[in-house]
Scaffold this active site. Structure first.
Site, short mmCIF file in Angstrom:
data_model
loop_
_atom_site.label_atom_id
_atom_site.label_comp_id
_atom_site.label_asym_id
_atom_site.label_seq_id
_atom_site.Cartn_x
_atom_site.Cartn_y
_atom_site.Cartn_z
N PRO A 237 -2.69 -11.51 10.71
CA PRO A 237 -2.96 -11.25 12.13
C PRO A 237 -3.14 -9.75 12.33
O PRO A 237 -2.52 -8.95 11.64
CB PRO A 237 -1.69 -11.73 12.84
CG PRO A 237 -0.63 -11.72 11.79
CD PRO A 237 -1.33 -12.01 10.49
N ASP A 238 -4.01 -9.38 13.26
CA ASP A 238 -4.19 -7.97 13.58
C ASP A 238 -3.25 -7.65 14.75
O ASP A 238 -3.47 -8.11 15.88
CB ASP A 238 -5.65 -7.69 13.95
CG ASP A 238 -5.90 -6.19 14.04
OD1 ASP A 238 -5.10 -5.50 14.72
OD2 ASP A 238 -6.88 -5.71 13.44
N LYS B 204 -11.07 -3.38 18.71
CA LYS B 204 -9.70 -3.88 18.84
C LYS B 204 -9.25 -3.94 20.29
O LYS B 204 -8.32 -4.64 20.63
CB LYS B 204 -8.75 -3.00 18.04
CG LYS B 204 -9.15 -2.93 16.56
CD LYS B 204 -7.95 -2.89 15.67
CE LYS B 204 -8.38 -2.77 14.22
NZ LYS B 204 -7.31 -3.15 13.30
N LYS C 10 -13.63 1.23 16.01
CA LYS C 10 -12.35 0.49 15.96
C LYS C 10 -11.73 0.39 17.34
O LYS C 10 -11.17 -0.64 17.71
CB LYS C 10 -11.41 1.24 15.00
CG LYS C 10 -10.30 0.41 14.49
CD LYS C 10 -9.70 1.00 13.23
CE LYS C 10 -10.60 0.77 12.01
NZ LYS C 10 -10.01 1.27 10.78
N LYS D 166 9.07 -17.61 -9.59
CA LYS D 166 8.32 -16.54 -10.25
C LYS D 166 7.19 -17.14 -11.08
O LYS D 166 7.42 -18.07 -11.87
CB LYS D 166 9.27 -15.74 -11.15
CG LYS D 166 8.58 -14.57 -11.81
CD LYS D 166 9.53 -13.80 -12.71
CE LYS D 166 8.73 -12.80 -13.51
NZ LYS D 166 9.52 -12.21 -14.57
N ASN E 42 0.85 -1.20 0.00
CA ASN E 42 0.00 0.00 0.00
C ASN E 42 0.88 1.25 0.00
O ASN E 42 2.10 1.14 0.00
CB ASN E 42 -0.95 -0.03 1.20
CG ASN E 42 -0.19 -0.04 2.50
OD1 ASN E 42 0.48 0.92 2.84
ND2 ASN E 42 -0.27 -1.15 3.23
N ASP F 184 -4.26 -6.19 5.18
CA ASP F 184 -5.26 -7.04 5.82
C ASP F 184 -5.12 -8.49 5.40
O ASP F 184 -5.46 -9.39 6.15
CB ASP F 184 -6.66 -6.53 5.47
CG ASP F 184 -6.98 -5.24 6.21
OD1 ASP F 184 -6.52 -5.10 7.36
OD2 ASP F 184 -7.66 -4.37 5.64
O1 C5P Z 1 -8.55 -2.34 10.91
P1 C5P Z 1 -7.69 -1.23 10.42
O2 C5P Z 1 -6.59 -1.70 9.51
O3 C5P Z 1 -8.42 -0.07 9.82
O4 C5P Z 1 -7.03 -0.64 11.77
C1 C5P Z 1 -6.02 0.28 11.74
C2 C5P Z 1 -5.18 0.13 12.98
O5 C5P Z 1 -4.90 -1.22 13.25
C3 C5P Z 1 -3.83 0.78 12.81
O6 C5P Z 1 -3.39 1.19 14.08
C4 C5P Z 1 -2.99 -0.36 12.28
O7 C5P Z 1 -1.62 -0.15 12.54
C5 C5P Z 1 -3.53 -1.51 13.05
N1 C5P Z 1 -3.48 -2.81 12.36
C6 C5P Z 1 -2.64 -3.79 12.82
N2 C5P Z 1 -2.61 -5.03 12.22
C7 C5P Z 1 -3.42 -5.28 11.17
C8 C5P Z 1 -4.29 -4.30 10.69
C9 C5P Z 1 -4.29 -3.08 11.30
O8 C5P Z 1 -1.89 -3.53 13.78
N3 C5P Z 1 -3.37 -6.48 10.61
#
Ligand code: C5P
Length: 404
Positions: free
Chosen positions: A308-309, A346, A342, A290, A212, A280
């Protein structure tokens, strides 16, 4: 923060003089009045015109200039400032100052002043380490001069070692602590912080990836700001072109999975700021070779799996949860609503919500307009540079620990 303060900045000869242009901007940004003196050597590296344009004032260069002397004599120049800053301070100017010579405007001002003096030495390593320079440095310190730097690193002459001028923001912090006499210059001393920054790259095959547009500017600025307040900072950064913030331990990673592992390895921490734009999804089963067109005209089907978040994982740690976890919410609509949602989902403590819609210029730009969402409510901050947002956030974090 420096509103009403007057700084006389002496720029002597050295390649680091280009950083002094940024120093002028940073000081003006904080409300200081900056008047500049350019030595003959300094004028070989930066032009009087750039210095005048940035300082929005005349630039003084000659000791024997009839015009300057009649409008603003060297004695007044040295007395009308609250602080004299020499950046870069060349070996030559330091030697003149130590010896009390006064054969040009800069050295005459240094001898005539009754104000505090801060120098930011910059020179080749051998020149810095030379007994003569070290002796001069000791003399200057005995005379009450404060020095910042030089730092270690790659030098413009191609050598590596001590001699790099301190970064403009480090010099600003030194100026602030002299002028504002901040008793709490390091309110986050002893606190450990983890900051994530930049994008993540999710490999499709050995040469391609999903990514991104995050530049890492905001995250890196936050790491730098926390370090300036004394925190012990680990910056976990996806691929970016930002310089490593001074005094920060940088862990370079590529993917979200690696970012999470690097954050977990950096625990325990008191503070986490997740400013990275984490992908995501990653590609399920990254190809080992390749990928090739197979002639069928059909594109390959890329299966994605969720990453993972990191923010949610660190916010919901069972044992050893950092006491303040801050996330970002980059939104294109209903910025505050989405940010509040959010924060709840979270489980983090604060959310910095910002509008990244088309036309805002936030992605990759230098400015940011943010809302700070906490359990207490929403603060709408004015549009500021990303550095100023970082400073304000770091101060808010320091206040949080001072109160809590
Ligand atoms: O869910 P979203 O991506 O909009 O959330 C943004 C926040 O979550 C930011 O602080 C980003 O650094 C964190 N984030 C994360 N791991 C992910 C997705 C988002 O730490 N996989």
């Amino acid at each position: 923060m420096l509103t009403g303060k007057h700084i006389l900045l002496i720029i002597s000869g050295g390649i680091a003089a280009y950083k002094s242009l940024d120093l002028i901007r940073r000081l003006k940004e904080r409300g200081a009045g900056v008047r500049c003196v350019l030595t003959a050597g300094g004028a070989q590296f930066v032009t009087p015109l750039s210095v005048a344009a940035l300082s929005e004032d005349a630039v003084f260069q000659d000791l024997f200039s009839l015009k300057d002397e009649s409008e603003m004599g060297h004695i007044r120049l040295s007395r009308e400032a609250d602080l004299l800053v020499v950046a870069p301070a060349s070996a030559d100017l330091m030697a003149k100052m130590a010896a009390g010579l006064a054969d040009d405007l800069a050295s005459t001002i240094m001898l005539a002043t009754d104000k505090p003096v801060l120098i930011a030495p910059a020179m080749n390593t051998k020149m810095w380490e030379h007994p003569a320079t070290q002796r001069n440095m000791r003399t200057l310190q005995d005379d009450g001069v404060t020095a910042i730097g030089p730092g270690q690193g790659d030098l413009a002459c191609g050598e590596v070692g001590a001699g790099r001028m301190s970064e403009p923001l480090q010099i600003v912090a030194a100026i602030e602590s002299i002028l504002i006499g901040q008793v709490t210059a390091a309110p986050l001393q002893g606190r450990r912080a983890i900051v994530t920054s930049g994008p993540t790259y999710e490999a499709i095959d050995p040469v391609r990836f999903l990514a991104n547009r995050s530049s890492g500017k905001q995250g890196h600025a936050i790491a730098a700001a926390l370090a300036r307040l004394g925190a012990d900072v680990v910056l976990v950064a996806g691929p970016n072109n930002q310089p490593s913030p001074p005094g920060v331990a940088v862990r370079d990673i590529e993917s979200a999975v690696q970012m999470l592992a690097a954050c977990e390895a950096a625990l325990p921490a008191d503070i986490v700021v997740c400013a990275a734009a984490v992908a995501d999804w990653r590609v399920a089963g990254e190809a080992e070779q390749k990928m090739k067109k197979d002639g069928s005209g059909q594109p390959p089907a890329l299966a994605l799996v969720e990453n993972p978040d990191i923010l949610a994982t660190l916010s919901q740690l069972n044992g050893g949860r950092p006491s303040l976890v801050v996330g970002f919410a980059a939104e294109t609509e209903k910025v505050v609503d989405h940010g509040q949602g959010k924060r709840r989902r979270k489980g983090c403590d604060w959310i910095v919500a910002n509008d990244v819609g088309p036309g805002t210029g936030v992605m990759g730009g230098d400015e940011n307009t943010v809302h700070l969402i906490t359990s207490q409510g929403v603060e709408d901050w004015p549009t500021m540079s990303k550095d100023a947002v970082a400073d304000a956030l770091a101060r808010r974090i320091a206040d949080h620990f001072a109160v809590g």
